[in-house]
Design a protein around this motif. Structure first.
Motif, short mmCIF file in Angstrom:
data_model
loop_
_atom_site.label_atom_id
_atom_site.label_comp_id
_atom_site.label_asym_id
_atom_site.label_seq_id
_atom_site.Cartn_x
_atom_site.Cartn_y
_atom_site.Cartn_z
N LYS A 160 45.38 -16.20 -10.40
CA LYS A 160 45.55 -17.23 -11.43
C LYS A 160 46.67 -18.15 -10.95
N ILE A 161 46.35 -19.42 -10.84
CA ILE A 161 47.31 -20.36 -10.25
C ILE A 161 47.82 -21.33 -11.32
N TYR A 162 49.11 -21.44 -11.41
CA TYR A 162 49.74 -22.41 -12.31
C TYR A 162 50.67 -23.31 -11.50
N TYR A 163 50.78 -24.56 -11.93
CA TYR A 163 51.81 -25.39 -11.30
C TYR A 163 52.57 -26.18 -12.36
N LYS A 164 53.85 -26.28 -12.11
CA LYS A 164 54.70 -27.07 -12.99
C LYS A 164 54.75 -28.46 -12.39
N GLU B 74 48.30 -17.84 -0.46
CA GLU B 74 48.47 -16.61 -1.25
C GLU B 74 47.23 -16.34 -2.11
N ALA B 75 46.64 -17.40 -2.64
CA ALA B 75 45.42 -17.22 -3.45
C ALA B 75 44.27 -16.72 -2.59
N LEU B 76 44.24 -17.19 -1.34
CA LEU B 76 43.17 -16.73 -0.44
C LEU B 76 43.39 -15.27 -0.02
N LYS B 77 44.66 -14.87 0.08
CA LYS B 77 44.95 -13.45 0.34
C LYS B 77 44.42 -12.60 -0.81
N CYS B 78 44.62 -13.11 -2.04
CA CYS B 78 44.12 -12.37 -3.21
C CYS B 78 42.60 -12.24 -3.16
N LYS B 79 41.97 -13.25 -2.63
CA LYS B 79 40.51 -13.21 -2.50
C LYS B 79 40.12 -12.07 -1.56
N THR C 96 41.94 -9.34 -0.90
CA THR C 96 42.32 -8.02 -1.42
C THR C 96 41.75 -7.76 -2.81
N GLY C 97 41.29 -8.83 -3.47
CA GLY C 97 40.78 -8.65 -4.83
C GLY C 97 41.87 -8.58 -5.89
N GLU C 98 43.12 -8.83 -5.49
CA GLU C 98 44.23 -8.77 -6.46
C GLU C 98 44.24 -9.98 -7.37
N GLU C 99 44.48 -9.75 -8.65
CA GLU C 99 44.51 -10.85 -9.61
C GLU C 99 45.95 -11.31 -9.85
N LYS C 100 46.61 -11.69 -8.79
CA LYS C 100 48.00 -12.09 -8.94
C LYS C 100 48.14 -13.41 -9.69
N THR C 101 49.25 -13.56 -10.37
CA THR C 101 49.56 -14.83 -11.02
C THR C 101 50.57 -15.58 -10.16
#
Lengths: 458, 458
Positions: free
Chosen positions: B102-106, B400-405, B407-412
């Motif tokens: 889950k990606i957020y940006y300020k 980092e989002a692609l790493k999650c892809k 590993t399957g991790e749902e990191k924020t």
């Protein structure tokens, strides 16, 4: 609700955002005059229009009876990325002017296209994609519309071919580069790539181009390319329909705080922003529910409403487009070279022209040095560097607020701040250096434009 | 709270906006090293610092014990004009990357300065006004800081003198013009107007300037002008304090929806954005309440954290400023000419340097073509054309989002989108034309910079 509770910026919640566009034509007793086939001078049929525009957009262009049209979910999704636009209470400006007036502006500049143009660009790109097209063609002058369309096409993976008025192409390389970053191809107009471009170049070898000419080129390319259609960022009924999102959000934000505006002000070139901003308010006025003072502001150097004729006219220089009935200076009209910024189209939206002709709104023209004066004042006080186009509305909003200071009236003024001026620094530089001048065409100056009007009956 | 309820953009209500800044130094066990008087090599006293900065800002610079500092009402008022900045959920980017992250940006770019710099500019201008000063001097490189300061000074009716790195002055005439529109005077640096400028010009006749050199000129002018002080847009403790508004808003928005980030990413030049964004999160980490992975991203061509030395160094080329202990490439370091955009300062905020040295955050360096690739991807998907600086954070967020892809991790993931790239189209054009290249300095290339480090003990 008490005045103190009104925040500096009103943002609608996501679930409060409009899910339908509003079609003001549905409430008009006198409908805008139909587009005419330039060959037969008969009203354009759906099939004929569908040769130029996507079919769904052609339908919207002709539909003057459906009041509300659902916004497709894909478009709502894109809207959620950059909308809602804030309705801002100009507390600092009020304080500086020491006016009892309450000033609000709907700010449409918080997106990379820098203006409200994206509201219609994403809709037009969506329908093109739905129809299975490969791409679209268009023209751009100052570059806001071309940028908006290139963003929308990138989102839907559509090819985007932009004909950019040559003088802008050369003076605004950064706008061009933004479009390229979004994958659009940008051609300076007039160009050698089209018949009409070659013809215009042969007749006027040194020409730096015009919107009317770029439209002709874009329409020609769309007509000759399999899987392409032409799209336009202003003037059309469909564009006003999409832009109604501006007015609907504005009205929802005002209603949320129980605010009723007295005066609504928008700049007017082809009419996309003004038409969108006033739509729901004009609807109430047309239905006899409420009354508002509505003011269109245009440059004194390109005064289509205040000094134009209400007549059928060509929309483009090459005369390949349908004819529209509108307040117009004639397709042969060219703004003086010292005219900075946009709002340089020779005609005005048929819908707005009819509303104006029916006395439902006013029009004022303002000179550009006074516009830049207002722009600079606004930038320093409210912290946003406005587009020259938007600053026409700022000028009149400040004038009205100062009138309230004289009379002591606590009027509520709402104006449309259509965009930012970050790509207009050449014009600002001219103003900062004291090199900007005004130009009001004489009646004689307007004659050639009027002489170019076609001989078409009402 | 269910994921579905999270809107595309989280805007805090006006009454939810922070009313205090957070001073991360208060929670640091190892405090950042003090600034040293370049003559005596003793820690700068309040009185000494007050010769350079406004007294209140000098106090803030030295205060490493007060955790929360009230934001004056006048500054809150200005903040309300352009804040809160939205915390955006990058739904479209997530979908395109097909990542479970889950990606957020300020997003700090929705103001005319185009970046977060305004958060500190308005604070510094306010304290200058409070102290009864006539004006302030500063330097600017890419121009964001200079623009922000000119806006802040216009608001408080303060004189603003900007020394702009000559190469930027020439390549970014529009930035210069924005500053002039806000009433600032802009001088290309090095200039003939200062002793240090004349000296540098004599030694390096063809130089196109550097930040360190522009700082020296601005400091000299402030020192010699009655009623003037110098202000700086990054590196300093006071700047990180003001910029904590970014992190506080981000945290408030996340808390509102019960979201806890796993990774927080920010680009790092002098550290103003990164320091501000991470402050409240780092506070929790320092107090042992929570843990976060915090990543500073810097250009491979200007790698102060990843390849610099942790040492006392000059902050400016002319060596007129106090010495700061920081990760530094040496004040003699010059980024390669092909380095586009900002993040080109030779050192890093003392506070961030200490946190990094204590292992409380990581640092990564990225090459600029991969940064612009991320920038273009982001622009097309999320609709915002990012500043080159901000795009460093985008690059690592995507990685980092692609790493999650994988590993399957749902990191924020939360990253700081510090600003827009509207004035950086020369760099984009280079990228669009395939003319951009990367440059990673060799160890030998870094030697001259390190050789310029002063011989000062810990």
């Amino acid at each position: 609700m008490s005045d103190k509770k009104i925040p500096y910026k009103i943002y609608l919640e996501e679930n409060e955002m409009p899910k339908q566009w509003y079609n003001v034509r549905a409430d008009m007793k006198n409908k805008p005059a139909p587009l005419l086939n330039p060959g037969t001078l008969e009203p354009m049929t759906l099939d004929e229009l569908s040769q130029v525009f996507c079919r769904e957009l052609a339908k919207q262009e002709l539909d003057d009876t459906t009041a509300y049209i659902d916004i497709p979910e894909e478009i709502l999704k894109f809207y959620r990325m950059y909308r809602p636009a804030p309705l801002v209470r100009a507390y600092c400006l009020e304080e500086k002017l020491q006016t009892p007036a309450k000033i609000y502006y709907k700010f449409e500049g918080n997106n990379t296209s820098g203006s409200h143009k994206l509201n219609s660009a994403i809709a037009q790109a969506y329908y093109a994609k739905q129809q299975g097209l490969k791409g679209v063609t268009t023209e751009t002058g100052a570059g806001q519309w071309g940028t908006a369309l290139s963003m929308a096409c990138a989102y839907f993976d559509l090819d985007c071919q932009v004909y950019m008025v040559k003088v802008s192409y050369e003076q605004k390389p950064f706008r061009r580069e933004v479009m390229r970053t979004y994958g659009a191809s940008v051609t300076p107009s007039p160009s050698e790539t089209t018949e009409v471009g070659r013809k215009i170049l042969a007749e006027h070898p040194g020409t730096t181009g015009s919107l009317g000419c770029a439209i002709s080129e874009a329409v020609e390319v769309a007509g000759k390319s399999e899987g392409y259609r032409y799209v336009l960022g202003s003037v059309l009924n469909q564009v006003l329909l999409h832009q109604s999102i501006i007015g609907l959000e504005t009205k929802a934000a005002l209603d949320k705080y129980g605010i009723t505006p007295d005066i609504i002000i928008g700049c007017a070139g082809g009419g996309s922003n003004l038409g969108g901003l006033i739509s729901p308010f004009m609807g109430e006025k047309l239905r006899g529910e409420k009354d508002y003072q509505i003011i269109a502001v245009e440059p004194a150097s390109c005064p289509s409403l205040t000094r134009g004729k209400y007549a059928y006219d060509f929309c483009d220089t090459g005369k390949v487009c349908p004819l529209a009935k509108m307040y117009t200076l004639g397709s042969g009209f060219m703004p003086s070279p010292n005219h900075a910024g946009g709002l340089r189209y020779h005609g005005m939206s048929s819908t707005l022209s009819q509303l104006y002709d029916d006395g439902l709104m006013e029009a004022r023209s303002v000179e550009q040095t006074s516009v830049f004066e207002a722009a600079e004042q606004f930038a320093r006080i409210e912290g946003i560097l406005p587009a020259p186009e938007s600053s026409h509305a700022i000028r009149v909003a400040i004038d009205e607020a100062l009138k309230c200071k004289e009379t002591g009236e606590e009027k509520t003024i709402v104006f449309g701040l259509t965009g930012t001026g970050y790509f207009d620094m050449v014009a600002y530089e001219k103003y900062n250096n004291g090199e900007m001048s005004d130009y009001i065409p004489t009646d004689a100056d307007l004659e050639p434009g009027f002489a170019s009007l076609p001989k078409v009956g009402k």
